[in-house]
Design a protein around this motif. Structure first.
Motif, PDB file in Angstrom:
ATOM      1  N   ALA A  84       0.823  -1.205   0.000  1.00 59.31           N
ATOM      2  CA  ALA A  84       0.000   0.000   0.000  1.00 59.31           C
ATOM      3  C   ALA A  84       0.860   1.260   0.000  1.00 59.31           C
ATOM      4  N   LEU A  85       1.975   1.219   0.716  1.00 60.26           N
ATOM      5  CA  LEU A  85       2.869   2.380   0.759  1.00 60.26           C
ATOM      6  C   LEU A  85       3.509   2.650  -0.602  1.00 60.26           C
ATOM      7  N   ARG A  86       3.663   1.618  -1.406  1.00 65.13           N
ATOM      8  CA  ARG A  86       4.306   1.771  -2.711  1.00 65.13           C
ATOM      9  C   ARG A  86       3.329   2.176  -3.814  1.00 65.13           C
ATOM     10  N   ASN A  91      -2.595   6.066  -1.483  1.00 66.78           N
ATOM     11  CA  ASN A  91      -3.976   5.791  -1.110  1.00 66.78           C
ATOM     12  C   ASN A  91      -4.063   5.757   0.413  1.00 66.78           C
ATOM     13  N   ARG A  92      -4.372   6.887   0.976  1.00 65.53           N
ATOM     14  CA  ARG A  92      -4.415   7.029   2.432  1.00 65.53           C
ATOM     15  C   ARG A  92      -5.360   6.006   3.074  1.00 65.53           C
ATOM     16  N   ALA A  93      -6.515   5.819   2.507  1.00 65.56           N
ATOM     17  CA  ALA A  93      -7.503   4.889   3.085  1.00 65.56           C
ATOM     18  C   ALA A  93      -6.954   3.468   3.132  1.00 65.56           C
ATOM     19  N   GLU A  96      -4.299   3.305   5.844  1.00 65.37           N
ATOM     20  CA  GLU A  96      -4.976   3.357   7.147  1.00 65.37           C
ATOM     21  C   GLU A  96      -5.606   2.005   7.488  1.00 65.37           C
ATOM     22  N   THR A  97      -6.212   1.365   6.506  1.00 66.30           N
ATOM     23  CA  THR A  97      -6.809   0.041   6.720  1.00 66.30           C
ATOM     24  C   THR A  97      -5.742  -0.968   7.151  1.00 66.30           C
ATOM     25  N   ARG A  98      -4.604  -0.955   6.473  1.00 60.90           N
ATOM     26  CA  ARG A  98      -3.518  -1.888   6.816  1.00 60.90           C
ATOM     27  C   ARG A  98      -2.978  -1.602   8.212  1.00 60.90           C
ATOM     28  N   MET A  99      -2.875  -0.329   8.573  1.00 65.21           N
ATOM     29  CA  MET A  99      -2.406   0.021   9.925  1.00 65.21           C
ATOM     30  C   MET A  99      -3.423  -0.406  10.981  1.00 65.21           C
ATOM     31  N   GLN A 100      -4.696  -0.301  10.661  1.00 64.39           N
ATOM     32  CA  GLN A 100      -5.724  -0.759  11.592  1.00 64.39           C
ATOM     33  C   GLN A 100      -5.642  -2.267  11.795  1.00 64.39           C
ATOM     34  N   GLU A 101      -5.347  -2.993  10.721  1.00 62.80           N
ATOM     35  CA  GLU A 101      -5.167  -4.441  10.842  1.00 62.80           C
ATOM     36  C   GLU A 101      -4.005  -4.761  11.770  1.00 62.80           C
ATOM     37  N   MET A 102      -2.928  -4.018  11.633  1.00 58.54           N
ATOM     38  CA  MET A 102      -1.756  -4.231  12.485  1.00 58.54           C
ATOM     39  C   MET A 102      -2.099  -3.903  13.940  1.00 58.54           C
ATOM     40  N   ARG A 103      -2.807  -2.798  14.143  1.00 60.40           N
ATOM     41  CA  ARG A 103      -3.201  -2.415  15.500  1.00 60.40           C
ATOM     42  C   ARG A 103      -4.081  -3.504  16.122  1.00 60.40           C
TER      43      ARG A 103
END
Length: 147
Positions: A84-86, A91-93, A96-103
């Motif tokens: 997603a970062l690449r 794509n901020r959303a 953010e979704t991937r970071m929420q999964e990590m959290r």
């Protein structure tokens, strides 16, 4: 500036993932307990005796072997974040979704650790819990003295 912030946050999350991965898998053992377990719970875990730390560590590893999201899930989540970062445009959303999964993975592990610690404390005798409270007080004072 935004790119640097995302990279910095990603690196911080990577470090958290490595620590939690070491905790789940057992990592390198020093002092007869998983170092990740101490970092995750801080003084609450360090105040436990070695046998209690080992028992909780074993229970956590067993829980992850019994179907909780483990190393493969963590790797897939990191891979999805990196992808997603690449993406261009950014794509901020998606990030953010991937970071929420990590959290969510981190919160799940911390909740399990808290439950196992509470179970262990409940099994202790009143004198064992009082000794634990004394060691916890000592751990907190040590930490305060370092600041």
């Amino acid at each position: 500036m935004r790119v640097l912030l995302v990279i910095s946050l990603s690196l911080n999350l990577l470090i958290v993932g490595v620590v939690l991965g070491a905790m789940v898998v057992g990592g390198a053992w020093h002092g007869h307990h998983a170092p990740g377990l101490d970092r995750a719970s801080g003084p609450l875990t360090r105040a436990l005796g070695p046998d209690d730390r080992r028992a909780i560590g074993r229970q956590m590893r067993q829980a992850y072997q019994d179907g909780r999201p483990g190393r493969a899930t963590q790797k897939a989540t990191f891979d999805a974040l990196i992808n997603a970062l690449r993406q261009e445009p950014f794509n901020r959303a998606e990030v953010e979704t991937r970071m929420q999964e990590m959290r969510h993975l981190v919160q799940t592990r911390l909740a399990l650790g808290q439950t196992l610690l509470l179970d262990r404390l409940e099994q202790m005798t009143p004198s064992d819990r009082a000794a634990y409270a004394d060691r916890l007080t000592e751990q907190i004072h040590k930490r305060s003295a370092k600041k």
